[in-house]
Structures are given as structure tokens and as C-alpha cells.
Design an enzyme around this catalytic site. Structure first.
Site, short mmCIF file in Angstrom:
data_model
loop_
_atom_site.label_atom_id
_atom_site.label_comp_id
_atom_site.label_asym_id
_atom_site.label_seq_id
_atom_site.Cartn_x
_atom_site.Cartn_y
_atom_site.Cartn_z
N VAL A 18 46.29 31.71 30.18
CA VAL A 18 47.17 30.84 30.98
C VAL A 18 48.45 30.60 30.18
CG1 VAL A 18 47.41 28.61 32.16
CG2 VAL A 18 45.15 29.68 31.99
N GLY A 78 60.39 45.40 35.45
CA GLY A 78 59.04 45.42 34.87
C GLY A 78 58.33 44.07 34.94
N LYS A 116 44.54 31.67 37.34
CA LYS A 116 44.81 30.79 36.19
C LYS A 116 44.46 29.33 36.53
CE LYS A 116 48.49 33.87 34.68
NZ LYS A 116 49.92 34.19 34.91
N ASP A 155 47.31 35.60 41.31
CA ASP A 155 47.36 35.50 39.84
C ASP A 155 47.40 34.03 39.42
OD1 ASP A 155 48.04 36.69 37.04
OD2 ASP A 155 49.66 35.25 37.42
N GLU A 161 54.43 44.15 39.29
CA GLU A 161 53.70 45.41 39.39
C GLU A 161 54.18 46.19 40.61
OE1 GLU A 161 51.03 46.22 37.34
OE2 GLU A 161 51.40 44.38 36.20
#
Ligand SMILES: NC(=O)c1ccc[n+]([C@@H]2O[C@H](COP(=O)([O-])OP(=O)(O)OC[C@H]3O[C@@H](n4cnc5c(N)ncnc54)[C@H](OP(=O)(O)O)[C@@H]3O)[C@@H](O)[C@H]2O)c1
Length: 339
Positions: free
Chosen positions: A154, A208, A226, A222, A211
Site C-alpha cells: 500500500v 508507463g 489495497k 487496484d 498498463e
């Protein structure tokens, strides 16, 4: 401290870089010295050396394309698979930095159990095992008399968990609210300059940050993973995704951004964790709130406490060395407690 390292991509290399560059200082200042005795990748080889592998040579080899380029030395063994390393390598700690699978925990979950039952502590950058099996892993660690640490999962190296669990111990945290996904925060920041969601996403991908398949970031999963880790670590509450409200930023338009701005507010993807609920959704935050000023790929978390009021931590949420530092923090914690 002997380290077996699973995964030698951005994060694994970040840790190796720190051990290469900071070894003398870590030894002098903290009496900490670490050797990587094993390293595994999926397709780019694996190495084991009981006396330790040279971090500089490991980095040179992987940057040349494969660990097969690591120079032969007496005692060096190649081609151990990850399971064998987790179980049989002569290591004090398994560091897991292979890709996160938030649905099953991935192969890393079995590696964690293998490491714990064979007498190794486990330090994770990989979110999967903690998201999927926090309670079971903690029980396995306790049964083995070993520790399971996961600061890097995290906010990378920004010490979100250590702040909550150690520095704020006793302050009674009632809520955590955070910007814990850098990609979406970058996209929202770009949208405030007038960019469309699609253009901002394309830019994040080109840089970058995002994804090729951005679903996990932009749809909130995501951050939700977390948030599950925070819920378990802070409140001992393990949650399934089905029990949570999860909404990403795909639906936000330029008009939404403009309306918020006219009202002196700013859209942020906020993960909110209390004892009773976990939500991830876009929220209009007043400009005066500390989270409103967090821009680009930066992460932040505000802990609301009974004794101190709000405490906000701002810092990097991704990056090789930054996440490597999160791993180092856990390794130093093990060192401090005599592991
Ligand atoms: N990057 C960040 O900023 C960041 C921040 C916080 C947490 N994390 C977490 O840290 C972990 C690593 O991230 P990363 O960015 O370093 O990923 P990455 O650059 O894609 O590297 C992943 C590494 O794991 C290896 N690997 C894949 N499957 C494996 C397996 N079954 N056994 C052994 N090795 C395997 C890969 O080998 P090949 O190269 O052969 O495929 C590669 O060396 C992820 O779980 C991620 O969610 C990353």
C-alpha cells in the site's frame, strides 16, 4: 539476513539496487547486512548461492536480458523453481515481488505458506496473498513463529501501514481515506488541464503509469485491493470485493470536472476504510482538504484518530526503488526485532 527473492522485475531490481548502493551505510548505521541468496523470475532464469549473490552482477545480468548472464562462480546453482526456493533455500526471509493476482493470490500464495512452514519470514510487495488470504496467512505465520510483513503493498515505500500500526498505535484510528492509486490520480490531474479521459489515459500509458489493460486501475480494483489490505491491517476486518462498493473514474466527464471546480472542489478517487465498510469511488473533495492538493501520480492517506484528529501522509505510491524501499523497511523491522 539471508533473502530469497521471488520476482526480479521493477520492484525486485529496486531492492537489489538499494542493497547494492546502500550496503555500507545500512551496516554502519543500523548494523544491518543482507545477502540475496536466491532469486527467481518466471522466464528469465533463477539463481541460488548460499554465500550470497552479488546485487550489481544480478542487475547487470537481468538488464542484459536474463539471469543466465550472471557469471559462474563456485557454489552457484541455476534453474531452481520458485516453490523449491521458497521451501528449500537457506534463507531467513522470503521476499515476494511477482505480479499481484487479486482473485486467487496466484502462485505467490502457496510460496508464502511454503516459506512460513519451512521457517522463513515473509515480506511482500505482491498484494495478492494479503488481499485473498490475510487471516489464514497471519495464522500460519503465528503458528510458525514467523512474521508476515507487507508495507510495500500500500503506497509502495511511503510508510502507510507502519504509520498506522506503529506511530499511531493507541491513537485509535477510526477511518482511513486515501488516494492510493497513482494512475487514476494522474489521469484526473490531467483532466483538470482540459484533457479528455481517453487522452489522459493514453498519456498515462505512454508514460508507463498505466498498463496496456488499464481496467484494474481505472475501474478501481487496484485501489480496492489495497483498501482490503488496510481494512484487514487496521481493523482486523477481512472483506470480499462483493461486500464493498467499488466504482472507478471511467464515467467522469469534462463537465463533471468543471462543475466541481466551480464549487471549489476537485474529483479524487478515494478509498475509504472504516471498521464497518470499505468503499472506493470518485468523490468531490473541497480544495482546502489535504487530499485535494495531491496531484499527478502521488499517493496520500488521511487517518482520522480519536486522540490526534486527522493525520495525513503524502508520498510516492509506485516505482522500483520506492517500492524496494518499502521492502527494506520491513526487512529493517525484522532486523530490529532480532529476526
Ligand atoms: N511497480 C510498482 O511500482 C509496485 C508498487 C507496489 C507494489 N507492486 C507490486 O510488486 C509486485 C512486482 O511488481 P513489478 O512492477 O516489479 O512487476 P514486474 O516488473 O512485472 O516484475 C515481475 C517479476 O516477477 C516475475 N514472475 C512472474 N511470475 C513469476 C513466478 N510464477 N515465479 C517467479 N517469478 C515470477 C517476473 O519474471 P519474468 O520477467 O520472467 O516474467 C518478473 O521478474 C507486483 O505484485 C506489484 O503489484 C509494484
Amino acid at each position: 539476513m539471508k533473502i530469497a527473492l521471488i520476482g526480479f522485475g521493477t520492484v525486485g531490481q529496486g531492492l537489489a539496487q538499494i542493497l547494492r548502493d546502500q550496503a555500507a551505510q545500512l551496516r554502519a548505521q543500523y548494523g544491518f547486512s543482507a545477502e540475496i541468496v536466491a532469486v527467481a523470475t518466471r522466464s528469465r532464469g533463477s539463481l541460488v548461492h548460499p554465500a550470497g549473490l552479488n546485487p550489481a552482477a544480478l542487475l547487470d545480468a537481468i538488464r542484459a536480458g536474463s539471469l543466465d548472464a550472471y557469471p559462474d562462480t563456485p557454489g552457484l546453482q541455476r534453474a531452481w523453481h520458485s516453490e523449491r526456493i521458497a521451501r528449500d533455500a537457506d534463507a531467513d526471509v522470503l521476499v515476494e515481488a511477482s505480479p499481484s493476482d487479486l482473485d486467487t493470490g496466484g502462485p505467490a500464495l502457496d510460496l508464502c505458506y511454503a516459506a512460513l512452514t519451512s521457517g522463513k519470514h515473509v515480506v511482500l510487495a505482491n498484494k495478492g496473498p494479503v488481499v485473498v488470504a490475510y487471516a489464514e496467512l497471519m495464522a500460519a505465520a503465528q503458528a510458525a513463529g514467523k512474521r508476515l510483513l507487507f508495507e510495500a503493498t500500500v503506497m509502495a515505500g511511503t510508510p502507510s501501514l507502519r504509520l498506522a500500526l506503529e506511530a499511531l498505535a493507541g491513537a485509535e484510528i477510526t477511518r482511513a481515506r486515501g488516494i492510493i492509486n497513482g494512475t487514476t490520480n494522474y489521469i484526473l490531474t490531467q483532466m483538470e488541464t482540459g484533457m479528455s479521459f481517453d487522452d489522459a489515459l493514453a498519456q498515462a500509458q505512454a508514460l508507463g503509469y498505466a498498463e496496456a489493460d488499464p481496467t484494474a486501475d481505472v475501474d478501481g480494483w487496484d485501489a480496492a485491493g489495497k483498501a482490503r489490505i488496510l481494512s484487514a491491517a487496521l481493523f482486523g476486518r477481512t472483506r470480499r470485493f462483493e461486500e464493498m462498493t467499488v466504482e472507478g473514474i471511467r464515467g467522469l466527464t469534462q463537465a463533471d470536472i468543471a462543475h466541481a471546480s466551480e464549487a471549489g472542489e476537485r474529483w479524487k478517487l478515494i478509498a475509504e476504510v472504516t471498521r464497518d465498510a470499505v468503499t472506493v469511488r470518485p468523490v468531490r473533495v473541497p480544495l482546502a482538504h489535504p487530499l485535494a492538493g495531491v496531484s499527478g501520480g502521488t499517493n496520500a492517506i488521511t487517518y482520522t484518530t480519536a486522540l490526534l484528529g486527522d493525520v495525513t501522509l503524502v508520498g510516492a505510491g509506485a516505482g522500483g526503488v520506492q517500492t524496494g524501499f518499502g521492502l527494506l523497511g520491513d526487512l529493517l523491522a525484522l532486523h530490529r526485532c532480532g529476526a
